[in-house]
Enzyme design. Structure first.
Site, short mmCIF file in Angstrom:
data_model
loop_
_atom_site.label_atom_id
_atom_site.label_comp_id
_atom_site.label_asym_id
_atom_site.label_seq_id
_atom_site.Cartn_x
_atom_site.Cartn_y
_atom_site.Cartn_z
N HIS A 74 0.83 -1.20 0.00
CA HIS A 74 0.00 0.00 0.00
C HIS A 74 0.87 1.25 0.00
O HIS A 74 0.67 2.18 -0.80
CB HIS A 74 -0.91 -0.03 1.24
N GLU A 75 1.85 1.29 0.90
CA GLU A 75 2.70 2.48 1.01
C GLU A 75 3.65 2.61 -0.19
O GLU A 75 3.86 3.71 -0.69
CB GLU A 75 3.48 2.46 2.33
N HIS A 78 2.03 4.17 -3.13
CA HIS A 78 1.99 5.63 -3.08
C HIS A 78 3.26 6.23 -3.68
O HIS A 78 3.21 7.18 -4.47
CB HIS A 78 1.83 6.14 -1.64
#
Length: 162
Positions: A74-75, A78
């Site tokens: 998820h990170e 980004h």
């Protein structure tokens, strides 16, 4: 708090994600720095301009599998989104496509982890229709003059004990 092995496991998963992205996009991506000092209810955060990812050590220790399977990707999604597209909506279509097409994971924008061990003190406020629990940050902003409205009834929130 985290052992060397814990930090290594997160970094290894991060490297796996970058390799997947590099194969998918046929280009190299700079590797981020990792910090293990994320506080509060967030499992992690990506600091785009600094190419930095922070992980919450308390939530990690309680949810290692979820972190390795979802939070790291998820990170990193980004960071990859930022490096490919610049500033776009944090969980917009570009980020969602990286999650689903590159990492083959659901594009969930929030986690469902138990946050009882990292949840700060909550303060009771009320509106015309219900009672709300506000964080210390919002409570302190109200004390300094900020006002918040209930999303449902649109009336101002006031301390429940007044």
């Amino acid at each position: 708090m985290l052992t060397f092995e814990d930090k290594k496991a997160l970094a290894v998963k991060g490297e796996d994600c970058f390799i997947l992205a590099e194969c998918f996009f046929d280009r190299a991506f700079p590797r981020p720095s990792y910090l293990f000092n994320q506080r509060g209810r967030s499992a992690g955060s990506a600091h785009l301009q600094k190419n930095l990812i922070k992980f919450n050590p308390i939530l990690y220790l309680q949810n290692k599998t979820v972190f390795i399977e979802h939070v790291v990707a998820h990170e990193i999604a980004h960071l990859i989104t930022y490096q490919l597209f610049g500033r776009v909506r944090p969980h917009g279509k570009e980020w969602q496509n990286i999650m689903t097409q590159v990492f083959k994971l659901p594009a969930n924008t929030t986690h469902q982890l138990d946050i009882s061990d990292v949840q700060g003190q909550l303060f009771p406020y009320r509106c015309l229709c219900t009672e709300h629990q506000l964080t210390i940050r919002r409570h302190n902003k109200i004390k300094k003059g900020t006002s918040y409205l209930c999303r449902k009834c649109k009336s101002p929130l006031t301390p429940a004990n007044e």
